[in-house]
Scaffold this active site. Structure first.
Site, mmCIF file in Angstrom:
data_model
loop_
_atom_site.group_PDB
_atom_site.id
_atom_site.type_symbol
_atom_site.label_atom_id
_atom_site.label_comp_id
_atom_site.label_asym_id
_atom_site.label_seq_id
_atom_site.Cartn_x
_atom_site.Cartn_y
_atom_site.Cartn_z
ATOM 1 N N HIS A 15 4.306 4.887 -2.965
ATOM 2 C CA HIS A 15 3.741 3.881 -2.062
ATOM 3 C C HIS A 15 3.841 2.498 -2.713
ATOM 4 C CE1 HIS A 15 0.929 1.612 0.373
ATOM 5 N NE2 HIS A 15 1.120 2.529 1.299
ATOM 6 N N ASN A 58 -2.686 7.511 6.035
ATOM 7 C CA ASN A 58 -2.945 7.288 4.609
ATOM 8 C C ASN A 58 -4.275 6.543 4.512
ATOM 9 O OD1 ASN A 58 -3.042 6.461 1.961
ATOM 10 N ND2 ASN A 58 -1.248 5.119 2.087
ATOM 11 N N LYS A 69 -5.921 5.714 1.930
ATOM 12 C CA LYS A 69 -6.045 4.850 0.740
ATOM 13 C C LYS A 69 -7.405 5.074 0.089
ATOM 14 C CE LYS A 69 -2.643 1.797 2.769
ATOM 15 N NZ LYS A 69 -2.096 0.459 2.934
ATOM 16 N N GLU A 93 1.856 0.144 -2.932
ATOM 17 C CA GLU A 93 0.691 -0.247 -3.742
ATOM 18 C C GLU A 93 0.802 0.342 -5.147
ATOM 19 O OE1 GLU A 93 -2.179 1.002 -0.838
ATOM 20 O OE2 GLU A 93 -1.466 -0.616 0.445
ATOM 21 N N GLU A 119 8.343 1.429 4.685
ATOM 22 C CA GLU A 119 7.169 0.565 4.828
ATOM 23 C C GLU A 119 7.471 -0.806 4.230
ATOM 24 O OE1 GLU A 119 3.316 3.062 5.168
ATOM 25 O OE2 GLU A 119 3.761 2.863 3.043
ATOM 26 N N SER A 178 1.135 -1.773 9.500
ATOM 27 C CA SER A 178 0.387 -2.277 10.652
ATOM 28 C C SER A 178 0.707 -1.539 11.958
ATOM 29 C CB SER A 178 0.591 -3.792 10.813
ATOM 30 O OG SER A 178 0.106 -4.475 9.667
ATOM 31 N N GLY A 196 -0.911 -3.839 5.924
ATOM 32 C CA GLY A 196 -2.254 -4.419 5.883
ATOM 33 C C GLY A 196 -2.303 -5.877 6.283
HETATM 34 P P1 13P Z 1 -1.455 -0.424 7.333
HETATM 35 O O1 13P Z 1 -1.223 0.474 8.498
HETATM 36 O O2 13P Z 1 -2.917 -0.670 7.056
HETATM 37 O O3 13P Z 1 -0.629 -1.675 7.401
HETATM 38 O O4 13P Z 1 -0.936 0.377 6.016
HETATM 39 C C1 13P Z 1 0.312 0.983 6.041
HETATM 40 C C2 13P Z 1 0.448 1.828 4.838
HETATM 41 O O5 13P Z 1 0.500 1.341 3.726
HETATM 42 C C3 13P Z 1 0.501 3.286 5.030
HETATM 43 O O6 13P Z 1 0.877 3.933 3.860
#
Ligand code: 13P
Length: 252
Positions: free
Chosen positions: A95, A9, A11, A97, A167, A213, A173
């Site tokens: 997601h 992903n 982003k 976010e 997740e 992560s 992150g």
């Molecule tokens: P990270 O791997 O940067 O922690 O992000 C995970 C994520 O949100 C994948 O959708």
């Protein structure tokens, strides 16, 4: 046996030129990988260019979001039908976010899940608890609500078009990965819930992937867990070398 599923992903990162360079590097570096699904999710504006690079590839494209209607007066939105037209085979939905920054509810996410499935694409439904929810012993309650409401009115047959991404928000992150055991416990819970909501066959078939992560250094341990079928990778998917190592995880 469930086919492993590794998705990146991206982003809100990378121009079209940068996205094309990354898919070219992944495409040439991963041609020999045939026993797992490989997926990348660039930003909307890079999708068609990435699709031209990947037209003949074992790497598939995902979109990061969609609107649950295929056309109409919805200024600024992108529909599942248009994402399919742009070359996507998958759409990420729900997601954390989007839940946290854009106020998306389980009911709205469920509309997206159904809209994606209606086009014949596969939906990657993201779920996961916040740190506060985990510390308040609410993890399973939250996961149950997100799964139950996210998959409302989906029939057992349509579940072949669903991948679930667990997740935990506190691991996204932050560099703080869930331990192998913590992740396995959540995946096992989700699989048992799917068996309750649908049936045992659906639960045995559905792929549940971990995100938060994931890095070259921790992917092997996570993927060794019996109920972890793959990974949804953020930061580490932006570097060809790291993502290729994650795709080539060794769980044996
Ligand atoms: P990270 O791997 O940067 O922690 O992000 C995970 C994520 O949100 C994948 O959708």
């Amino acid at each position: 046996m469930r086919r492993p599923f590794i998705a990146g992903n991206w982003k809100l990162h990378k121009t079209t030129a940068e996205a094309v360079a990354l898919v070219e590097a992944l495409d040439s570096g991963l041609t020999d990988v045939a026993d797992r699904d490989i997926v990348v999710a660039p930003v909307f504006t890079a999708l068609t260019s990435a699709a031209s690079v990947l037209s003949d590839s074992n790497i598939a494209l995902a979109a990061q979001n969609c609107y649950p209607e295929n056309q109409g007066a919805f200024t600024g939105e992108v529909s599942p039908a248009l994402l399919k037209d742009a070359g996507c085979r998958y759409v990420i939905v729900g997601h954390s976010e989007r839940r946290q920054l854009f106020g998306e509810t389980d009911a709205f996410i469920n509309r997206k899940v159904r809209a994606v499935l209606d086009t014949g694409m596969t939906v990657i439904l993201c779920i996961g608890e916040t740190l506060e929810e985990r510390e308040g012993d609410k993890t399973f309650e939250v996961l149950e609500r997100q799964v139950r409401e996210g998959l409302q009115d989906i029939g057992a047959a349509a579940m072949d078009g669903v991948v679930i991404a667990y997740e935990p928000v506190w691991a996204i992150g932050t560099g703080k990965t869930a331990s192998d055991a913590q992740a396995q416990q959540a995946h096992d819970f989700i699989r048992r819930l799917i068996a309750d909501l649908f049936d045992k066959q659906v639960a045995e078939r559905v792929r549940i992937v971990y995100g938060g992560s994931v890095k070259p250094g921790n992917v092997d341990g996570l993927l060794r867990q019996p109920d972890i079928d793959g990974a949804l990778v953020g930061g580490a998917s932006l570097k060809a070398e790291d993502f290729m190592r994650i795709v080539r995880f060794e769980a044996g």
